[in-house]
Design a protein around this motif. Structure first.
Motif, mmCIF file in Angstrom:
data_model
loop_
_atom_site.group_PDB
_atom_site.id
_atom_site.type_symbol
_atom_site.label_atom_id
_atom_site.label_comp_id
_atom_site.label_asym_id
_atom_site.label_seq_id
_atom_site.Cartn_x
_atom_site.Cartn_y
_atom_site.Cartn_z
ATOM 1 N N GLU A 1 -32.865 102.746 117.661
ATOM 2 C CA GLU A 1 -31.740 102.036 117.072
ATOM 3 C C GLU A 1 -32.205 100.610 116.727
ATOM 4 O OE1 GLU A 1 -28.525 101.946 119.833
ATOM 5 O OE2 GLU A 1 -29.599 100.770 121.321
ATOM 6 N N GLU A 2 -31.538 100.020 115.779
ATOM 7 C CA GLU A 2 -31.809 98.667 115.289
ATOM 8 C C GLU A 2 -33.115 98.572 114.524
ATOM 9 O OE1 GLU A 2 -31.359 95.621 118.182
ATOM 10 O OE2 GLU A 2 -29.325 96.251 118.735
ATOM 11 N N TYR B 1 -28.408 105.522 109.140
ATOM 12 C CA TYR B 1 -27.375 104.612 108.658
ATOM 13 C C TYR B 1 -27.969 103.448 107.851
ATOM 14 C CZ TYR B 1 -22.361 103.709 109.031
ATOM 15 O OH TYR B 1 -21.014 103.599 108.776
ATOM 16 N N MET B 2 -29.098 103.693 107.189
ATOM 17 C CA MET B 2 -29.748 102.632 106.409
ATOM 18 C C MET B 2 -28.869 102.255 105.218
ATOM 19 S SD MET B 2 -33.763 103.819 106.487
ATOM 20 C CE MET B 2 -33.429 105.333 105.617
ATOM 21 N N ASP B 3 -28.653 100.962 105.007
ATOM 22 C CA ASP B 3 -27.784 100.499 103.936
ATOM 23 C C ASP B 3 -28.541 99.948 102.741
ATOM 24 O OD1 ASP B 3 -28.768 98.253 105.075
ATOM 25 O OD2 ASP B 3 -26.826 97.339 105.546
ATOM 26 N N ALA B 4 -29.851 100.131 102.717
ATOM 27 C CA ALA B 4 -30.674 99.728 101.577
ATOM 28 C C ALA B 4 -31.891 100.634 101.542
ATOM 29 C CB ALA B 4 -31.099 98.274 101.704
ATOM 30 N N PHE B 5 -32.451 100.750 100.328
ATOM 31 C CA PHE B 5 -33.647 101.564 100.207
ATOM 32 C C PHE B 5 -34.752 100.911 101.040
ATOM 33 C CE2 PHE B 5 -37.257 103.683 98.400
ATOM 34 C CZ PHE B 5 -36.767 104.914 97.992
ATOM 35 N N LYS C 1 -31.665 105.798 123.296
ATOM 36 C CA LYS C 1 -32.373 105.104 122.214
ATOM 37 C C LYS C 1 -32.871 103.749 122.720
ATOM 38 C CE LYS C 1 -29.628 107.114 118.481
ATOM 39 N NZ LYS C 1 -28.892 108.080 119.315
ATOM 40 N N ILE C 2 -33.956 103.307 122.102
ATOM 41 C CA ILE C 2 -34.470 101.968 122.399
ATOM 42 C C ILE C 2 -34.313 101.110 121.157
ATOM 43 C CG2 ILE C 2 -36.085 102.799 124.148
ATOM 44 C CD1 ILE C 2 -38.292 102.512 122.064
ATOM 45 N N ASN C 3 -34.127 99.786 121.343
ATOM 46 C CA ASN C 3 -33.913 98.897 120.202
ATOM 47 C C ASN C 3 -35.159 98.090 119.845
ATOM 48 O OD1 ASN C 3 -34.016 97.106 122.277
ATOM 49 N ND2 ASN C 3 -31.830 96.585 122.233
ATOM 50 N N HIS C 4 -36.269 98.428 120.483
ATOM 51 C CA HIS C 4 -37.546 97.815 120.091
ATOM 52 C C HIS C 4 -38.607 98.869 120.297
ATOM 53 C CE1 HIS C 4 -38.957 97.497 124.276
ATOM 54 N NE2 HIS C 4 -37.679 97.235 124.552
ATOM 55 N N PRO D 1 -19.468 103.148 115.796
ATOM 56 C CA PRO D 1 -20.237 102.453 114.747
ATOM 57 C C PRO D 1 -21.658 102.145 115.211
ATOM 58 C CG PRO D 1 -18.055 101.498 115.014
ATOM 59 C CD PRO D 1 -18.252 102.441 116.156
ATOM 60 N N LEU D 2 -22.623 102.398 114.313
ATOM 61 C CA LEU D 2 -24.020 102.075 114.578
ATOM 62 C C LEU D 2 -24.509 101.111 113.508
ATOM 63 C CD1 LEU D 2 -25.525 105.587 115.461
ATOM 64 C CD2 LEU D 2 -24.913 103.773 117.057
ATOM 65 N N ASP D 3 -25.304 100.176 113.911
ATOM 66 C CA ASP D 3 -25.917 99.274 112.933
ATOM 67 C C ASP D 3 -27.034 100.005 112.222
ATOM 68 O OD1 ASP D 3 -24.254 97.176 113.624
ATOM 69 O OD2 ASP D 3 -25.578 96.542 115.264
ATOM 70 N N PRO D 4 -27.310 99.628 110.979
ATOM 71 C CA PRO D 4 -28.417 100.256 110.263
ATOM 72 C C PRO D 4 -29.728 100.038 111.013
ATOM 73 C CG PRO D 4 -27.048 98.977 108.772
ATOM 74 C CD PRO D 4 -26.596 98.637 110.148
ATOM 75 N N VAL D 5 -30.548 101.059 111.020
ATOM 76 C CA VAL D 5 -31.875 100.960 111.635
ATOM 77 C C VAL D 5 -32.835 100.396 110.588
ATOM 78 C CG1 VAL D 5 -33.770 102.215 112.704
ATOM 79 C CG2 VAL D 5 -31.390 102.894 113.166
ATOM 80 N N ARG D 6 -33.535 99.326 110.959
ATOM 81 C CA ARG D 6 -34.460 98.685 110.039
ATOM 82 C C ARG D 6 -35.862 99.218 110.289
ATOM 83 N NH1 ARG D 6 -37.831 94.375 109.266
ATOM 84 N NH2 ARG D 6 -37.886 93.878 111.499
ATOM 85 N N LEU D 7 -36.598 99.466 109.189
ATOM 86 C CA LEU D 7 -37.972 99.959 109.288
ATOM 87 C C LEU D 7 -38.939 98.814 109.014
ATOM 88 C CD1 LEU D 7 -37.702 103.337 107.309
ATOM 89 C CD2 LEU D 7 -37.123 102.875 109.696
ATOM 90 N N ASP D 8 -39.912 98.696 109.870
ATOM 91 C CA ASP D 8 -40.956 97.704 109.647
ATOM 92 C C ASP D 8 -41.645 98.015 108.332
ATOM 93 O OD1 ASP D 8 -43.804 96.613 109.792
ATOM 94 O OD2 ASP D 8 -42.884 95.677 111.565
#
Length: 1085
Positions: free
Chosen positions: A116-117, A184-188, A90-93, A158-165
């Motif tokens: 990821e991220e 693992y998104m923690d918000a809509f 996975k890449i984080n950017h 453990p994985l951090d939630p992936v944020r979507l632009d």
């Protein structure tokens, strides 16, 4: 590095089990076909792309998404519209583009394990034409995958939630289906509803899948900008309540909310979804472990957390067709809970804790076709509970605690086609319970405690019934006369009664009157009786009169009805896995197995898979592989059984299809003599492993019917001459393991029926030339492991029926005396079963195959041997011819009378011509009792006078001269007749005049020394009851018996040759006699 990446790719392909992927190590080549038919597309240094025809997808796999260069991929097949990118790292950017050159015919893109991220907006540039987008992680990230019936799986690390632009989807305006899961998104995600210049990015979206994330809530504004959304999946997130989140989704048709944390449906959370057709609220978390008795707890030990539903919970869902709430923890279904669901067709309330349903709990569900209440805590049902479900087709009540049903519980569901009542506590189901279900196709009552099935089957009135499962109950008997009532279905029915306790299948007349009404309908039934306790084959299929039929019949001991309701039905029977007793009861079947193979037993049952359970030595053996000689029953009356011996029987006396056999087994009883008490009907006698030393001629006087005799492993040293004379029906004789030094042949006198003789390991040193000359029927002869060193010439010449000969294990000498055997076996290769038989040269103790012996090397005078052989053969031929002539002559002598009669009747030939007494006017005087006159006039006289030419017969009443004394008339009649025929009957013997006639005829015989007297016995008369002279004549002369074969041919032969009319007139003119034309007087004799 390249090698490492290649290895990782191969491992990936192997792990995913895709055998239809082909790769190449050469970059930038045109695609070619691989050996399995897939097309090889492209291989770069860091990424591999291939066309997978098995799933119609271009699949690219590499270290990470940055290695993907779409410009280098040859998308040569425009009919394939899917692209999958699988990343190893996975890449984080993701502030770069990789799809700028993606062909417009690619409509579906799947990106797995690549991020990821954060996912930047540039990554989707170039996907303008894409309609379906799937972004997520592979299930292999998780420790145990996902199982909806187990605790929700956790990520390995453990994985951090992936944020979507927020502008991620600005470049996919045509997107119709979006799936984002396992990130693992923690918000809509804001990217879903974000706008640019007041333009929604996903205004064309029809399906949204955000399952398997950690989203805790849905706000109404999150769904405002997707007017075309039809399907929304929020399964397995962390949503706890539903308080009006769907206000802006009036067109939503499918909503999936499984695996969240909702425990109560308060208010009316779905009232703004008038078009919703499918609602899934299953497996709410946290998963609850429950402890319940019976199958409900064993099969499903966990429940979902949804506990409370109310009548208001489903307001506004007037178009809902599918509602899935399983598994759950709901305890009570209140009245009118589903009243607002008038269009509902499928309701799944299975795997829960429902213990009570109020009487109107299903009111308003007039369109419901499927109701699943399985695996709850129900112990009773209301009488009218289902009366408001007129459209119901399928009802599942499995896995509850029901022990009875109200009488009219199914009165309102007459369209029901499937009813499942398995895994409950039913002991009995009355026949009237099922009678309203006239369209029932499937009935399942497995895993209950039913003790009988007749009443249940009697209540089935459906003409559509196809499958009835009553397996795993406590049924112990089956009255098969109930089965024809199922003919009402008019189709093939499967009745599963497996895994019960059925020991008996019988037929009474109890249901035949009912069944007779179905007699014109054909029952087509597959009856499953596997895994029961049947000790024998049901429907008497082990009896010849039944297994030889083309179909299984149900016999109620009423022949009229038997033929009427049984023979035209078509039954298929499954009976394996029962504890079948393989004893004399199946002997008749095994004895006629060839007939059975053409009959119903093989065509309509699984008999070929049926195995024995008892006795122990036959356990596991297929009945089809059994021999009739292996099946016996202990003899009930053992009064004539020798003490300490076992007596067994099989078959039936005087039966041709099941011949009687009685076996007496006295093996290993330390006997020194053959027992005196042996049943006189014994057919098989075992006397093995005893200490019997001598077989005397009287040994088997009391066992004349013995066919098999086993005397192996005794100490027999002497067998008397004709020792087996009293058991001439003997067919098999075992004398193995004894000490019989010499076989003379006199031992086996009168054993013309012996087929098998075994003399193995019996210390036999010599066999006489005629040892087997008394055994014309012998087929098997075994002389293995004895001390024979030679074989007399032509030892086996009398054994014309010999098929198997065993001679191995002897120490034959290689000499001239054994040469004859060499030439004999050349023409008998199929008889000799051990292959090569060897002999030993005495000079050097070298062994040699007898077939390779040379007369020259042995120094034998072969010409002399052949000359002797020819002389022997010639002499044998002469002896045979002389014997044949003697036998034919003897037969002709014994049968000369019959032969003369035949030749005279057939061809008119006589061995002597008697032209004497041609001057006598009568051919025969007929002497008889007046009481036998009717018989004479109806049978004897017509047979003589209606011939051509006819015999002239003198009768009392017709030809005696009136006025002349009777005695004189009798003497004149005898003198003037060429023969006297005396018809002897009891009436004749009682008449003095009849005896006078006999005496006159007998006197003529003695006087003329020519037997002109013909005696006919009209009936069976004891000779001792006759007068002395008649008695003596009958004992010393041949007489005829009325009714014997060829009576008339014999009578005509002993009569003189009849004269033609002209010849008779000429004689009468030469010597005229006074013969009256009409008798005027009747004389009683």
């Amino acid at each position: 590095m390249r090698g490492i990446l290649l290895f990782m790719f191969i491992c990936y392909v192997g792990c995913h089990g895709n055998a239809n992927v082909a790769t190449t190590t050469v970059s930038n080549i045109r695609p070619t076909l691989s050996s399995n038919g897939d097309v090889q597309v492209f291989r770069s240094q860091l990424l591999v792309c291939a066309l997978q025809y098995s799933i119609s997808t271009y699949t690219c796999t590499g270290s990470d998404i940055t290695t993907l260069n779409i410009a280098d991929v040859d998308f040569f097949d425009a009919t394939v519209t899917k692209l999958t990118v699988n990343c190893i790292y996975k890449i984080n950017h993701s502030n770069f583009t990789v799809f700028d050159n993606l062909p417009s015919f690619i409509k579906t893109v799947r990106l797995w394990d690549c991020f990821e991220e954060e996912i930047g907006k540039e990554i989707l540039h170039g996907l303008t034409h894409v309609e379906c987008l799937d972004i997520g992680n592979d299930l292999s990230l998780f420790s145990d995958g996902y199982d909806p019936h187990t605790t929700f799986s956790r990520i390995k690390e453990p994985l951090d939630p992936v944020r979507l632009d927020p502008d991620l989807f600005a470049s996919v305006p045509k997107l119709k289906k979006l799936s984002i899961h396992w990130l693992y998104m923690d918000a809509f995600p804001e990217a879903i509803y974000h706008q640019t210049n007041d333009q929604a990015h996903l205004k064309n979206l029809e399906e949204l899948d955000l399952s398997f994330n950690e989203i805790p809530e849905i706000k109404p504004e999150c769904l405002n900008n997707m007017p075309k959304l039809r399907s929304f999946d929020m399964s397995f997130n962390r949503i706890k309540n539903l308080s009006d989140p769907f206000l802006m989704m009036q067109n939503l048709q499918n909503l999936y909310m499984s695996g969240n944390f909702i425990d109560s449906l308060d208010g009316s959370p779905f009232k703004a979804l008038p078009e919703l057709g499918t609602l899934v609220l299953s497996l709410m978390r946290p998963i609850r472990n429950v402890t319940l008795p019976g199958p409900a707890g064993q099969k499903y030990p966990v429940r979902g957390s949804l506990q409370f539903i109310y009548p208001s919970s489903f307001y506004g869902l007037s178009n809902l067709r599918i509602l899935d709430l399983h598994p759950h923890s709901i305890l009570l279904i209140q009245n009118e809970t589903f009243r607002a669901l008038g269009s509902l067709e499928q309701l799944d309330l299975s795997v829960g804790l429902v213990s009570a349903i109020e009487e109107n709990g299903f009111e308003g569900l007039q369109s419901l076709t499927s109701l699943d209440l399985s695996y709850n805590n129900l112990s009773r049902l209301g009488t009218s509970l289902f009366h408001n479900l007129p459209a119901l087709l399928s009802l599942n009540l499995e896995g509850n605690y029901l022990h009875s049903l109200p009488g009219n519980v199914f009165l309102g569901v007459h369209l029901l086609t499937s009813l499942k009542l398995g895994y409950n506590n039913f002991i009995d189901i009355p026949s009237d319970i099922l009678r309203p279900l006239v369209r029932l196709k499937l009935l399942s009552i497995n895993h209950n405690y039913l003790k009988s099935v007749e009443g249940l089957l009697l209540g089935l009135s459906s003409t559509y019934c196809e499958d009835i499962d009553i397996s795993f109950n406590n049924i112990s008997t089956l009255d098969a006369s109930i089965l024809p009532t199922l003919a009402v279905a008019e189709r093939t029915i499967t009745l599963n009664l497996s895994h019960n306790a059925i020991t008996t299948v019988y037929a009474t007349n109890s249901y035949f009157d009912i069944s007779a009404s179905q007699s014109l309908k054909q029952l087509r039934l597959t009856l499953d009786l596997r895994w029961n306790r049947l000790l024998s084959i049901p429907f008497q299929l082990d009896r010849f009169s039944f297994f030889s039929l083309p179909r299984i019949v149900i016999d109620g001991n009423d022949h009229y009805r038997y033929a009427k309701i049984g023979l035209h039905h078509q039954l298929t029977l499954q009976i394996r896995h029962n504890p079948i007793i393989c004893d004399c009861m199946i002997y008749e079947l095994l004895q006629n197995i060839a007939t059975a193979q053409r009959g119903v037993l093989y065509a309509k049952t699984d008999f070929k898979e049926l195995t024995c359970h008892v006795p122990e030595d036959l356990r596991g053996i297929k009945l089809d592989d059994l021999s009739p000689s292996q099946t016996w029953c202990q003899k009930w009356d053992s009064s004539d059984c020798p003490s300490a011996c076992d007596c067994m029987v099989q078959g039936e006396p005087n039966s041709t299809i099941s011949p009687w056999n009685e076996l007496v087994d006295c093996s290993g009883k330390n006997l020194f003599v053959i027992p005196d008490v042996i049943p006189n009907v014994v057919t098989i006698l075992h006397l093995r492993r005893n200490n019997i030393r001598r077989i005397q001629q009287t040994a088997f006087m009391k066992a004349p019917l013995t066919r098999e005799l086993y005397l192996s492993d005794n100490n027999i040293t002497k067998i008397d001459s004709a020792a087996f004379i009293h058991i001439q029906s003997l067919e098999i004789l075992y004398l193995d393991g004894n000490d019989i030094e010499e076989i003379t042949g006199y031992e086996f006198v009168h054993l013309e029926n012996l087929r098998e003789l075994y003399l193995n390991s019996s210390e036999v040193r010599a066999v006489n030339r005629d040892a087997f000359g008394h055994l014309p029927s012998l087929e098997v002869l075994s002389l293995e492991d004895n001390l024979l060193n030679t074989l007399p010439e032509n030892l086996f010449s009398a054994l014309s029926n010999l098929q198997h000969l065993f001679l191995s294990g002897n120490n034959f000498r290689c000499d001239c005396d054994i040469l004859w055997f060499k030439y004999w076996i050349r023409n008998k290769e199929s008889i000799l079963k051990e292959g090569n038989i060897t002999c030993t040269h005495e000079q050097n103790q070298v062994q040699e195959n007898i077939e390779t012996l040379s007369s020259i090397s042995l120094g034998c005078d072969l010409q002399n041997t052949e000359r002797k052989s020819k002389i022997t053969i010639g002499f044998s031929i002469v002896v045979v011819l002389l014997s044949l002539i003697i036998v034919v002559g003897f037969v002709l002598y014994k049968k000369k009378g019959d032969l003369q009669v035949y030749l005279y009747s057939r061809y008119g030939w006589r061995f002597r011509e008697d032209n004497e007494d041609m001057d006598k006017p009568y051919d025969a005087f007929l002497s008889y009792s007046q009481h036998d006159l009717d018989f004479i006039l109806q049978h004897i006289l017509p047979g003589l006078e209606t011939r051509e030419p006819p015999f002239r017969v003198c009768l009392h009443h017709r030809d005696f001269i009136p006025g002349v004394p009777i005695a004189e008339n009798i003497l004149n009649a005898v003198e003037e007749s060429r023969r006297t025929i005396v018809v002897v009957s009891r009436n004749f013997l009682d008449s003095d005049w009849c005896q006078l006639e006999f005496q006159a005829a007998h006197a003529q015989v003695l006087r003329e020394r020519a037997n002109r007297l013909i005696m006919i016995l009209l009936e069976d008369i004891p000779v001792d009851d006759a007068p002395p002279d008649i008695k003596h004549y009958l004992q010393t002369n041949t007489y005829l018996r009325w009714g014997d074969e060829r009576f008339w041919e014999r009578l005509v032969y002993v009569m003189p040759r009849p004269r033609h009319y002209e010849e008779l007139v000429q004689n009468m003119e030469q010597e005229p006699l006074e013969i009256p034309e009409i008798c005027q007087q009747t004389t009683t004799v």
